[in-house]
Scaffold this motif. Structure first.
Motif, mmCIF file in Angstrom:
data_model
loop_
_atom_site.group_PDB
_atom_site.id
_atom_site.type_symbol
_atom_site.label_atom_id
_atom_site.label_comp_id
_atom_site.label_asym_id
_atom_site.label_seq_id
_atom_site.Cartn_x
_atom_site.Cartn_y
_atom_site.Cartn_z
ATOM 1 N N SER A 256 0.821 -1.202 0.000
ATOM 2 C CA SER A 256 0.000 0.000 0.000
ATOM 3 C C SER A 256 0.860 1.259 0.000
ATOM 4 C CB SER A 256 -0.931 -0.006 1.209
ATOM 5 O OG SER A 256 -1.666 1.194 1.278
ATOM 6 N N CYS A 257 1.893 1.282 0.817
ATOM 7 C CA CYS A 257 2.758 2.459 0.888
ATOM 8 C C CYS A 257 3.492 2.696 -0.420
ATOM 9 C CB CYS A 257 3.759 2.300 2.046
ATOM 10 S SG CYS A 257 3.013 2.479 3.693
ATOM 11 N N GLU A 258 3.942 1.619 -1.051
ATOM 12 C CA GLU A 258 4.631 1.771 -2.330
ATOM 13 C C GLU A 258 3.693 2.333 -3.390
ATOM 14 O OE1 GLU A 258 6.111 -2.131 -3.054
ATOM 15 O OE2 GLU A 258 7.969 -1.814 -1.913
ATOM 16 N N GLY A 259 2.459 1.851 -3.413
ATOM 17 C CA GLY A 259 1.499 2.359 -4.386
ATOM 18 C C GLY A 259 1.161 3.821 -4.148
ATOM 19 N N PHE A 260 0.995 4.204 -2.885
ATOM 20 C CA PHE A 260 0.683 5.592 -2.565
ATOM 21 C C PHE A 260 1.852 6.509 -2.932
ATOM 22 C CE2 PHE A 260 -0.119 9.178 0.349
ATOM 23 C CZ PHE A 260 -1.452 9.430 0.035
ATOM 24 N N LYS A 261 3.072 6.042 -2.730
ATOM 25 C CA LYS A 261 4.249 6.839 -3.081
ATOM 26 C C LYS A 261 4.313 7.073 -4.589
ATOM 27 C CE LYS A 261 9.262 7.108 -2.410
ATOM 28 N NZ LYS A 261 9.563 7.418 -3.806
ATOM 29 N N ARG A 262 3.962 6.052 -5.378
ATOM 30 C CA ARG A 262 3.971 6.226 -6.835
ATOM 31 C C ARG A 262 2.985 7.312 -7.257
ATOM 32 N NH1 ARG A 262 4.683 0.514 -6.849
ATOM 33 N NH2 ARG A 262 2.425 0.191 -6.994
ATOM 34 N N ILE A 263 1.843 7.366 -6.585
ATOM 35 C CA ILE A 263 0.858 8.398 -6.910
ATOM 36 C C ILE A 263 1.404 9.775 -6.557
ATOM 37 C CG2 ILE A 263 -1.422 9.301 -6.297
ATOM 38 C CD1 ILE A 263 -2.300 6.387 -5.893
ATOM 39 N N LEU A 264 2.002 9.905 -5.377
ATOM 40 C CA LEU A 264 2.559 11.191 -4.959
ATOM 41 C C LEU A 264 3.676 11.657 -5.880
ATOM 42 C CD1 LEU A 264 2.739 10.653 -1.092
ATOM 43 C CD2 LEU A 264 1.207 12.223 -2.290
ATOM 44 N N ASP A 265 4.455 10.724 -6.375
ATOM 45 C CA ASP A 265 5.606 11.071 -7.205
ATOM 46 C C ASP A 265 5.237 11.360 -8.656
ATOM 47 O OD1 ASP A 265 7.200 10.760 -5.001
ATOM 48 O OD2 ASP A 265 7.872 8.729 -5.516
ATOM 49 N N ASP A 266 3.999 11.092 -9.042
ATOM 50 C CA ASP A 266 3.542 11.354 -10.404
ATOM 51 C C ASP A 266 2.581 12.542 -10.373
ATOM 52 O OD1 ASP A 266 2.130 11.405 -12.848
ATOM 53 O OD2 ASP A 266 2.442 9.258 -13.157
ATOM 54 N N PRO A 267 2.996 13.696 -10.852
ATOM 55 C CA PRO A 267 2.143 14.900 -10.759
ATOM 56 C C PRO A 267 0.771 14.718 -11.384
ATOM 57 C CG PRO A 267 4.378 15.487 -11.409
ATOM 58 C CD PRO A 267 4.304 13.993 -11.466
ATOM 59 N N ASN A 268 0.686 13.977 -12.497
ATOM 60 C CA ASN A 268 -0.611 13.767 -13.140
ATOM 61 C C ASN A 268 -1.549 12.961 -12.252
ATOM 62 O OD1 ASN A 268 -0.008 15.175 -15.535
ATOM 63 N ND2 ASN A 268 1.055 13.386 -16.371
ATOM 64 N N LEU A 269 -0.999 11.906 -11.625
ATOM 65 C CA LEU A 269 -1.832 11.095 -10.737
ATOM 66 C C LEU A 269 -2.177 11.875 -9.475
ATOM 67 C CD1 LEU A 269 -0.132 7.580 -10.977
ATOM 68 C CD2 LEU A 269 -2.048 8.502 -12.302
ATOM 69 N N ALA A 270 -1.213 12.598 -8.934
ATOM 70 C CA ALA A 270 -1.459 13.361 -7.706
ATOM 71 C C ALA A 270 -2.571 14.385 -7.906
ATOM 72 C CB ALA A 270 -0.178 14.046 -7.252
ATOM 73 N N PRO B 176 5.111 2.462 11.152
ATOM 74 C CA PRO B 176 6.442 2.569 10.557
ATOM 75 C C PRO B 176 6.686 3.972 9.992
ATOM 76 C CG PRO B 176 4.991 1.276 9.159
ATOM 77 C CD PRO B 176 4.274 1.458 10.460
ATOM 78 N N ARG B 177 7.941 4.399 10.056
ATOM 79 C CA ARG B 177 8.292 5.747 9.608
ATOM 80 C C ARG B 177 7.916 5.989 8.142
ATOM 81 N NH1 ARG B 177 13.236 5.956 11.364
ATOM 82 N NH2 ARG B 177 12.718 7.049 13.289
ATOM 83 N N PRO B 178 8.100 5.032 7.217
ATOM 84 C CA PRO B 178 7.685 5.298 5.831
ATOM 85 C C PRO B 178 6.198 5.626 5.709
ATOM 86 C CG PRO B 178 9.136 3.392 5.925
ATOM 87 C CD PRO B 178 8.818 3.737 7.340
ATOM 88 N N PHE B 179 5.365 4.973 6.511
ATOM 89 C CA PHE B 179 3.930 5.255 6.465
ATOM 90 C C PHE B 179 3.664 6.687 6.901
ATOM 91 C CE2 PHE B 179 -0.058 5.592 8.835
ATOM 92 C CZ PHE B 179 -0.970 5.216 7.859
ATOM 93 N N TRP B 180 4.208 7.102 8.041
ATOM 94 C CA TRP B 180 3.965 8.457 8.518
ATOM 95 C C TRP B 180 4.578 9.494 7.578
ATOM 96 C CZ3 TRP B 180 0.066 9.308 11.105
ATOM 97 C CH2 TRP B 180 -0.333 8.505 12.176
ATOM 98 N N SER B 181 5.678 9.152 6.958
ATOM 99 C CA SER B 181 6.278 10.070 5.995
ATOM 100 C C SER B 181 5.337 10.330 4.828
ATOM 101 C CB SER B 181 7.603 9.491 5.488
ATOM 102 O OG SER B 181 8.159 10.308 4.474
ATOM 103 N N LEU B 182 4.665 9.288 4.367
ATOM 104 C CA LEU B 182 3.732 9.430 3.247
ATOM 105 C C LEU B 182 2.470 10.182 3.673
ATOM 106 C CD1 LEU B 182 4.153 5.864 1.714
ATOM 107 C CD2 LEU B 182 4.919 8.024 0.707
ATOM 108 N N VAL B 183 1.948 9.879 4.867
ATOM 109 C CA VAL B 183 0.797 10.628 5.367
ATOM 110 C C VAL B 183 1.141 12.109 5.480
ATOM 111 C CG1 VAL B 183 -0.734 10.965 7.347
ATOM 112 C CG2 VAL B 183 -0.208 8.647 6.562
ATOM 113 N N GLY B 184 2.377 12.392 5.876
ATOM 114 C CA GLY B 184 2.809 13.777 5.981
ATOM 115 C C GLY B 184 2.900 14.499 4.643
#
Length: 472
Positions: free
Chosen positions: A54-68, A111-119
């Motif tokens: 889930s975290c990896e998928g959410f990160k891909r969305i954040l890193d893609d401006p079109n998806l974000a 986990p820190r990666p999860f909170w980093s993404l929520v942030g």
């Protein structure tokens, strides 16, 4: 697909608006053009949970401006919605779960990666709606031996961190939903300030409250002190800060509330309220009806899900001070032995429906009955109020009878009597329910539905003639 893609884009978008999520995903994968058009609908609502995939998928969305740019709603799940993996305070994680900040499996911190993404929610420029979802099973300070997935401390920590993120977004969300919010009110001034800031910007608020529950001793649920400290302050803590701008309010509880434990929100007015949904909310006083109709200048949708009228109650003198009714409403009763006191309520559903018809002139959609979504995934209906099956059921009229189980809420009063046959009837109240939906109740419901333009077929008992197959 070629025929569909030949239509004007605004029509294609309209089709996708009504399509199921799976169909939207299939459409997006069909071609380059459909992928471009369908992106908005596939990524409009996304989910993040503290598991690796889930975290990896959410990160891909954040890193893609079109998806974000497509994301307008985020579900923050504190567990895997499919329950295939979970993060909890007892080290019960599967191989997909991520280690917590201290490097060990489990613990009350994510986990820190999860909170980093929520942030990073602020990187979603069109974000409007956030839903925070907890596990439905919860414990209490009195039950430390009962190891559930998410402790009070865990939930409190998550709540504080999520609101800290939301309060500091470039643009506050306009919609907030919390599923299985345990009955705890943060007291830290900084946390309260974050909560009030977020609530103050909302147009839509959904609160599904989870309370401690024992399958084997359900009659003790209502005795938990947490209920009687949380619900009397729910209005001032969670509703009043949002009152000025709120257009949609959903309030559900897994235990009956309103009368006892007292949940009196009649002193809070929402000048812009268009939609109101209540679940497991009991009616025992005219002020509750008057509060609903006081929103007649704006209210357009009203949903009452498993919301009974209590026509009789009996409880100890000590508990009368913790109910919706004034103490002078309670009297001794000749069929009650001991110090318990009695009160009754003479309003019936025909009075309520008549008042709705008369005093809610803008009402366009009304549902009264029971949602098939109750107890799916062992929790209350979430974002499902429009699916309520309209009609009377066995909980349309109830009593409160202290000292009996598995719930003090039942269809008929259990009197203190010596006659053995009457005692037996008391314990099988379906056969001796004094108040049933009347012809007047049913006629008033039909009239209200006609006024709102809803075509619902009810039988002579007021039950829905065409309930869904999972109705119970």
């Amino acid at each position: 697909m070629a025929t569909l893609l030949s239509l004007p884009r605004e029509i294609i978008h309209r089709v996708l608006y009504f399509a199921a999520p799976a169909s939207r995903k299939q459409f997006r994968l069909a071609s380059g053009l459909s992928g471009e058009i369908g992106r908005k609908w596939v990524f409009e609502s996304v989910q993040i949970s503290p598991v690796k995939k889930s975290c990896e998928g959410f990160k891909r969305i954040l890193d893609d401006p079109n998806l974000a740019r497509s994301v307008t709603k985020v579900y923050i799940d504190t567990r895997d919605p499919d329950r295939e993996s979970s993060v909890d305070g007892y080290g019960n994680q599967n191989e997909d779960a991520m280690p917590s900040d201290d490097g060990e499996e489990g613990g009350d911190e994510f986990p820190r990666p999860f909170w980093s993404l929520v942030g990073r929610l602020g990187e979603l420029p069109r974000l409007q709606s956030v839903a925070l979802r907890f596990d439905p099973e919860c414990d209490g300070e009195e039950d430390d031996w009962n190891e559930v997935e998410q402790s009070i401390e865990f939930r409190h920590s998550v709540l504080c961190k999520v609101f800290a993120v939301l309060a500091n977004l470039p643009r506050l969300p306009t919609e907030l939903a919390i599923q299985d919010l345990q009955n705890i009110n943060p007291t830290d001034p900084d946390v309260k300030r974050d909560i009030e800031k977020v609530l103050g910007g909302l147009k839509s608020l959904r609160l599904n409250i989870a309370n401690e529950h024992s399958d084997g001793n359900g009659e003790h649920d209502i005795e938990k002190e947490a209920l009687h400290s949380f619900f009397p302050t729910l209005g001032s803590t969670w509703l009043a800060p949002a009152a000025a701008n709120l257009e949609h309010l959903t309030l559900y509880s897994n235990l009956f509330i309103g009368f006892f434990p007292i949940c009196d929100i009649t002193n809070i007015h929402f000048p812009r309220l268009k939609t109101l949904a209540l679940g497991n909310y009991t009616f025992m006083h005219d002020s509750q009806l008057d509060w609903i109709t006081s929103h007649g200048s704006t209210l357009q949708e009203l949903y009452l899900d498993d919301c009974p009228i209590l026509y009789e109650v009996k409880l100890s003198a000590a508990d009368t001070a913790r109910t919706l009714l004034d103490k002078d409403r309670y009297k001794p009763h000749p069929r009650i032995v001991g110090d318990d006191l009695y009160a009754s309520y003479d309003k019936r559903w025909c009075s309520y429906f008549g008042a709705f018809a008369e005093k809610l002139p803008h009402l366009r959609h009304f549902r009264f009955g029971h949602s098939p979504a109750w107890w799916q995934d062992e929790t209350t209906p979430f974002e499902a109020e429009t699916g309520i099956t309209i009609g009377f059921d066995k909980e349309s009229y109830m009593t409160y009878c202290e000292g009996y189980g598995p719930s003090q809420y039942m269809r008929s009063m259990i009197w203190d009597v010596e006659d053995e046959e009457e005692k037996e009837r008391n314990f099988f109240p379906d056969y001796d329910c004094r108040v049933q939906p009347s012809e007047g109740d049913i006629a008033a419901l039909r009239a209200l539905l006609r006024r709102t333009g809803q075509e619902v077929e009810l039988d002579e008992d007021g039950k829905n003639c065409n309930p869904p197959s999972i109705y119970h």
